[in-house]
Design an enzyme around this catalytic site. Structure first.
Site, PDB file in Angstrom:
ATOM      1  N   GLY A  57     -69.592  61.697  53.344  1.00  0.00           N
ATOM      2  CA  GLY A  57     -68.866  60.493  53.643  1.00  0.00           C
ATOM      3  C   GLY A  57     -68.436  59.445  52.442  1.00  0.00           C
ATOM      4  O   GLY A  57     -69.336  59.924  51.392  1.00  0.00           O
ATOM      5  N   CYS A  84     -73.517  66.342  50.676  1.00  0.00           N
ATOM      6  CA  CYS A  84     -73.333  65.313  49.864  1.00  0.00           C
ATOM      7  C   CYS A  84     -73.895  64.020  50.494  1.00  0.00           C
ATOM      8  O   CYS A  84     -74.918  63.797  50.290  1.00  0.00           O
ATOM      9  CB  CYS A  84     -71.732  65.395  50.271  1.00  0.00           C
ATOM     10  SG  CYS A  84     -70.738  64.319  49.029  1.00  0.00           S
ATOM     11  N   TYR A  85     -73.133  63.116  51.076  1.00  0.00           N
ATOM     12  CA  TYR A  85     -73.907  61.990  51.675  1.00  0.00           C
ATOM     13  C   TYR A  85     -74.881  62.290  52.377  1.00  0.00           C
ATOM     14  O   TYR A  85     -75.947  61.473  52.295  1.00  0.00           O
ATOM     15  CB  TYR A  85     -72.663  61.000  52.551  1.00  0.00           C
ATOM     16  CG  TYR A  85     -73.326  59.766  53.125  1.00  0.00           C
ATOM     17  CD1 TYR A  85     -73.240  58.638  52.504  1.00  0.00           C
ATOM     18  CD2 TYR A  85     -73.553  59.771  54.407  1.00  0.00           C
ATOM     19  CE1 TYR A  85     -73.471  57.595  52.865  1.00  0.00           C
ATOM     20  CE2 TYR A  85     -73.936  58.550  54.952  1.00  0.00           C
ATOM     21  CZ  TYR A  85     -73.902  57.376  53.914  1.00  0.00           C
ATOM     22  OH  TYR A  85     -74.539  56.203  54.573  1.00  0.00           O
ATOM     23  N   HIS A 171     -69.986  70.740  48.186  1.00  0.00           N
ATOM     24  CA  HIS A 171     -69.602  71.116  49.836  1.00  0.00           C
ATOM     25  C   HIS A 171     -69.530  72.364  49.838  1.00  0.00           C
ATOM     26  O   HIS A 171     -68.512  73.274  49.648  1.00  0.00           O
ATOM     27  CB  HIS A 171     -68.216  70.463  49.752  1.00  0.00           C
ATOM     28  CG  HIS A 171     -68.205  69.125  49.971  1.00  0.00           C
ATOM     29  ND1 HIS A 171     -68.195  68.122  50.912  1.00  0.00           N
ATOM     30  CD2 HIS A 171     -68.170  67.755  48.786  1.00  0.00           C
ATOM     31  CE1 HIS A 171     -68.203  66.798  50.798  1.00  0.00           C
ATOM     32  NE2 HIS A 171     -68.213  66.680  49.458  1.00  0.00           N
ATOM     33  N   GLU A 173     -68.682  74.001  52.722  1.00  0.00           N
ATOM     34  CA  GLU A 173     -67.649  74.001  53.746  1.00  0.00           C
ATOM     35  C   GLU A 173     -66.187  74.385  53.192  1.00  0.00           C
ATOM     36  O   GLU A 173     -65.468  74.668  54.033  1.00  0.00           O
ATOM     37  CB  GLU A 173     -67.550  72.881  54.755  1.00  0.00           C
ATOM     38  CG  GLU A 173     -66.930  71.513  54.196  1.00  0.00           C
ATOM     39  CD  GLU A 173     -68.204  70.714  53.519  1.00  0.00           C
ATOM     40  OE1 GLU A 173     -69.221  71.373  52.964  1.00  0.00           O
ATOM     41  OE2 GLU A 173     -67.836  69.547  53.446  1.00  0.00           O
ATOM     42  N   SER A 225     -44.594  70.336  76.229  1.00  0.00           N
ATOM     43  CA  SER A 225     -43.848  69.919  74.975  1.00  0.00           C
ATOM     44  C   SER A 225     -42.919  71.055  74.214  1.00  0.00           C
ATOM     45  O   SER A 225     -42.143  70.925  73.348  1.00  0.00           O
ATOM     46  CB  SER A 225     -44.521  69.138  74.068  1.00  0.00           C
ATOM     47  OG  SER A 225     -45.541  69.924  73.560  1.00  0.00           O
ATOM     48  N   GLY A 227     -44.995  72.670  72.260  1.00  0.00           N
ATOM     49  CA  GLY A 227     -46.056  72.677  71.290  1.00  0.00           C
ATOM     50  C   GLY A 227     -47.033  73.885  71.623  1.00  0.00           C
ATOM     51  O   GLY A 227     -47.030  74.365  72.837  1.00  0.00           O
ATOM     52  N   VAL A 228     -47.819  74.145  70.863  1.00  0.00           N
ATOM     53  CA  VAL A 228     -48.857  75.273  71.034  1.00  0.00           C
ATOM     54  C   VAL A 228     -49.820  75.052  71.991  1.00  0.00           C
ATOM     55  O   VAL A 228     -50.092  75.702  72.747  1.00  0.00           O
ATOM     56  CB  VAL A 228     -49.385  75.560  69.523  1.00  0.00           C
ATOM     57  CG1 VAL A 228     -50.728  76.590  69.719  1.00  0.00           C
ATOM     58  CG2 VAL A 228     -48.390  76.183  68.344  1.00  0.00           C
ATOM     59  N   ASP A 229     -50.425  73.544  72.042  1.00  0.00           N
ATOM     60  CA  ASP A 229     -51.485  73.177  72.774  1.00  0.00           C
ATOM     61  C   ASP A 229     -51.404  73.375  74.238  1.00  0.00           C
ATOM     62  O   ASP A 229     -51.970  73.778  75.062  1.00  0.00           O
ATOM     63  CB  ASP A 229     -52.043  71.989  72.423  1.00  0.00           C
ATOM     64  CG  ASP A 229     -52.507  71.765  71.022  1.00  0.00           C
ATOM     65  OD1 ASP A 229     -52.863  72.728  70.438  1.00  0.00           O
ATOM     66  OD2 ASP A 229     -52.644  70.683  70.513  1.00  0.00           O
ATOM     67  N   SER A 230     -50.121  72.641  74.706  1.00  0.00           N
ATOM     68  CA  SER A 230     -49.630  72.431  75.919  1.00  0.00           C
ATOM     69  C   SER A 230     -49.264  73.850  76.653  1.00  0.00           C
ATOM     70  O   SER A 230     -49.425  74.229  77.847  1.00  0.00           O
ATOM     71  CB  SER A 230     -48.645  71.434  76.260  1.00  0.00           C
ATOM     72  OG  SER A 230     -47.461  71.775  75.719  1.00  0.00           O
ATOM     73  N   THR A 231     -48.491  74.694  75.725  1.00  0.00           N
ATOM     74  CA  THR A 231     -48.397  76.013  75.933  1.00  0.00           C
ATOM     75  C   THR A 231     -49.447  77.090  76.467  1.00  0.00           C
ATOM     76  O   THR A 231     -49.504  77.647  77.356  1.00  0.00           O
ATOM     77  CB  THR A 231     -47.385  76.699  75.206  1.00  0.00           C
ATOM     78  OG1 THR A 231     -46.445  75.809  74.851  1.00  0.00           O
ATOM     79  CG2 THR A 231     -46.694  77.829  75.921  1.00  0.00           C
ATOM     80  N   LYS A 375     -57.665  73.729  66.609  1.00  0.00           N
ATOM     81  CA  LYS A 375     -56.198  74.393  66.464  1.00  0.00           C
ATOM     82  C   LYS A 375     -56.262  75.708  66.426  1.00  0.00           C
ATOM     83  O   LYS A 375     -55.453  76.432  66.914  1.00  0.00           O
ATOM     84  CB  LYS A 375     -55.208  73.491  65.419  1.00  0.00           C
ATOM     85  CG  LYS A 375     -53.797  73.753  65.421  1.00  0.00           C
ATOM     86  CD  LYS A 375     -53.225  72.682  66.517  1.00  0.00           C
ATOM     87  CE  LYS A 375     -51.692  72.831  66.578  1.00  0.00           C
ATOM     88  NZ  LYS A 375     -51.181  71.730  67.721  1.00  0.00           N
TER      89      LYS A 375
END
Ligand code: XMP
Length: 586
Positions: A57, A84-85, A171, A173, A225, A227-231, A375
């Site tokens: 952070g 890190c933080y 880091h 990650e 829409s 879009g990927v998510d709603s489909t 995602k």
């Protein structure tokens, strides 16, 4: 905790760092389900986890009001890894010491391993790590041993193996730390004794089962829409409940890209969706936007009209009746309150709360099967469901559509030349620090990111730098034209966007960028009164972004095709990173 996921084994405590979600995603990629929690989550709540990771952070642990954790976590026996933080916080809360370093360490460094430790078992010595810090641990707490350093950081990794407490200054990650995955894997499996329990593709049957339980015999209604998510969410419900019980509606605002409505219809037809409705609201949107130039007014008008249209659909289709529940493609980051997303709302208005929808949410009549997915994981689930790559790999597209990519001007303005280039008096939105800027753009004659960064730092009158890449006439013959959002200009933008999209798809450039907005600005000569701005960017989540250059030959061909479109006078290339620019111009 989501009802569509297993019990999480790892908690990632969010201390405000930009990589918090990346840590959780990396842990999940290793097959262990992780969730992000507020940093001050009480230790009692964390005792159900196999391990806790404290994120990085931007704050300093010794400053008043900086993020902290419940100190009881450090006596609770739950294994902890501070990144890190996080390592600084562990030192600060125990009896170690943290101080501002002589100089910061940003970018790659070489990690020298100086002693053995479970965290670095199997990790190669003298490998690259990614550092991003100014503060540093100057004395490890008692009971800790230091087992790695870099040229400028004496305590790059430390642990108290007896208490299962670990800290790394770098880091693990990020991709720039090649041994990072091994380090995280050691923490998960050797220290926390996690079991593999997560694979987005194999979750699909369990999610379908859960959808059947949550819906309890009711039908599901979706606003989709394209879009990927709603489909993907819709498809999961369709598979779980059958086509009699799932209904979708798509609102055609007329602000979509070329062929979009047909594409969405095609996808839903191929899914075998029996009940799918397209609401044609094109005229309503165009009428409401006539004569509007100010970006925030455009956004409000679109948002409010969208709400009105959705309310009408909900009511006239009786979807608010008790036998219906609402399906939504909400994904994991949307379910967590984070500083980043709430801040973005101040820069630009995003509208998505319809009163009727809020009522359904409040009554818990809602099914959100992707609420624990990132995602990438949504895309994986989509692949498992057999959805086409053409849909799953789509770039994000903003709700207000082409309206916020079609800039307008209330009056004519001259362009002004100065020492650095030409000032284009078309205002666009930017983000500097935490605040919004709304300023002119500066056109320069080279595609030079370093110059663009220097100029946005130096000049207070502009927030965006564009390179002029092709033009029918010199800039001296162009001006900003009085212009509004109307059908011919939208058609021009749609045409330009379609040319850019098909050429970047065919060349493979589309895959190298995260998003590629094409913007129409009212700059041109008396005959061709508009110009196009190309805005290809790379990003992880849209919060920050880098402007990306495309291969010169592709750019040349694209400019040639764009200048052949009636009404287009020049092609510019947006060289501005985010910050100080935003991805969209409005
Ligand atoms: P900015 O322009 O804020 O964009 O840097 C960040 C990301 O958000 C998208 N965007 C939106 N998406 N509704 C959306 O659904 C909106 O009103 C909206 N405005 C921006 C933008 O395309 C980028 O991916």
């Amino acid at each position: 905790m989501s009802q569509y996921s297993p019990n999480p084994q790892i908690a990632v405590l969010d201390t405000g760092g930009q990589y918090t979600h990346l840590i959780a995603r990396k842990v999940r990629e290793l097959g262990v389900y992780a969730e992000v929690l507020a940093s001050e989550t009480p230790a009692a709540e964390l005792s159900r986890f196999h391990g806790v990771i404290i994120s990085g952070g931007p704050a300093s642990v010794y400053e008043a009001g900086s993020p902290t954790i419940d100190p009881a976590l450090l006596t609770s026996g739950v294994p902890v890894l501070g990144i890190c933080y996080g390592i600084q916080l562990i030192s600060h809360l125990l009896d170690g010491n943290v101080a501002k370093g002589d100089r910061g360490e940003y970018g790659v460094a070489t990690l020298e391993l100086t002693a053995a430790d479970t965290l670095i078992e199997g990790v190669l010595n003298n490998r690259q790590v990614w550092m991003s810090h100014r503060d540093t641990v100057t004395a490890a707490p008692s009971g800790f041993h230091v087992f790695a350093r870099t040229g400028t950081c004496a305590v790059a990794a430390m642990s108290n193996p007896e208490k299962k407490q670990y800290g790394v200054q770098f880091h693990p990650e990020v991709v720039h730390t090649p041994e990072g995955t091994k380090i995280l894997s050691n923490f998960l499996f050797k220290i926390c004794c996690c079991q593999k329990d997560w694979n987005p593709r194999s979750r699909v049957p369990a999610i379908e089962e859960r959808i059947r339980e949550v819906t309890a015999g009711r039908k599901v209604f979706f606003f989709v829409s394209g879009g990927v998510d709603s489909t993907v969410a819709y498809t999961l419900c369709l598979k779980a409940l059958g086509d009699d019980r799932v209904h979708g509606a798509y609102v055609d605002t007329g602000l979509m890209r070329d062929g979009e409505t047909e594409f969405v219809q095609g996808i839903f037809a191929s899914l075998g969706a029996k009940s799918f409705h397209v609401e044609d609201a094109r005229t309503r949107f165009l009428d409401a936007l006539a004569g509007v130039t100010e970006p925030e007014r455009k956004r409000h008008i679109i948002g409010e009209l969208f709400v009105e249209v959705q309310e009408t659909i909900l009511q006239s289709g009786h979807y608010l009746d008790v036998d219906w529940i609402l399906g939504q493609g909400t994904i994991y980051p949307d379910t967590i309150e984070s500083g980043g997303t709430s801040k973005a709302d101040l820069i630009k208005t995003h509208h998505n709360r319809v009163a009727g929808i809020q009522k359904l949410i409040d009554a818990k009549r809602i099914v959100e099967p992707l609420s624990s997915f990132y995602k990438d994981e949504v895309r994986e689930a989509g692949r498992e469901l057999g959805l086409p790559a053409e849909l799953l790999d789509r770039h994000p597209f903003p709700g207000p559509g082409l309206a916020i990519r079609c800039l307008c001007s209330e009056a004519d303005f001259e362009l002004k030349q100065d020492y650095d280039g030409w000032v284009l008096p078309v205002h666009s939105v930017g983000v500097q620090g935490d605040s919004r800027s709304y300023r002119a753009a500066l056109a320069i004659d080279t595609l030079d990111h370093a110059a663009a960064t220097r100029l946005t730092n130096e000049r207070l009158d502009v927030n965006r730098i564009v390179g002029l890449t092709a033009a029918r006439v010199p800039l001296a013959s162009m001006k900003v034209h009085r212009s509004e959002l109307n059908a011919p200009r939208l058609a021009r933008l749609r045409k330009a966007d379609s040319i850019v999209r098909s050429m970047s798809l065919a060349s493979g450039f589309e895959k190298q960028v995260w998003q590629f907005p094409v913007v129409l600005i009212p700059v041109g000569d008396a005959v061709n009164q508009d110009s196009v701005v190309l805005r290809p960017i790379d990003s992880v989540d849209g919060m920050t972004a880098q402007s990306v250059l495309m291969p010169p030959e592709l750019l040349r061909q694209m400019c040639e095709a764009l200048l052949a479109v009636d009404g287009i006078c020049a092609v510019f290339y947006d060289l501005t990173h985010k910050p100080p620019g935003t991805i969209e111009w409005e």
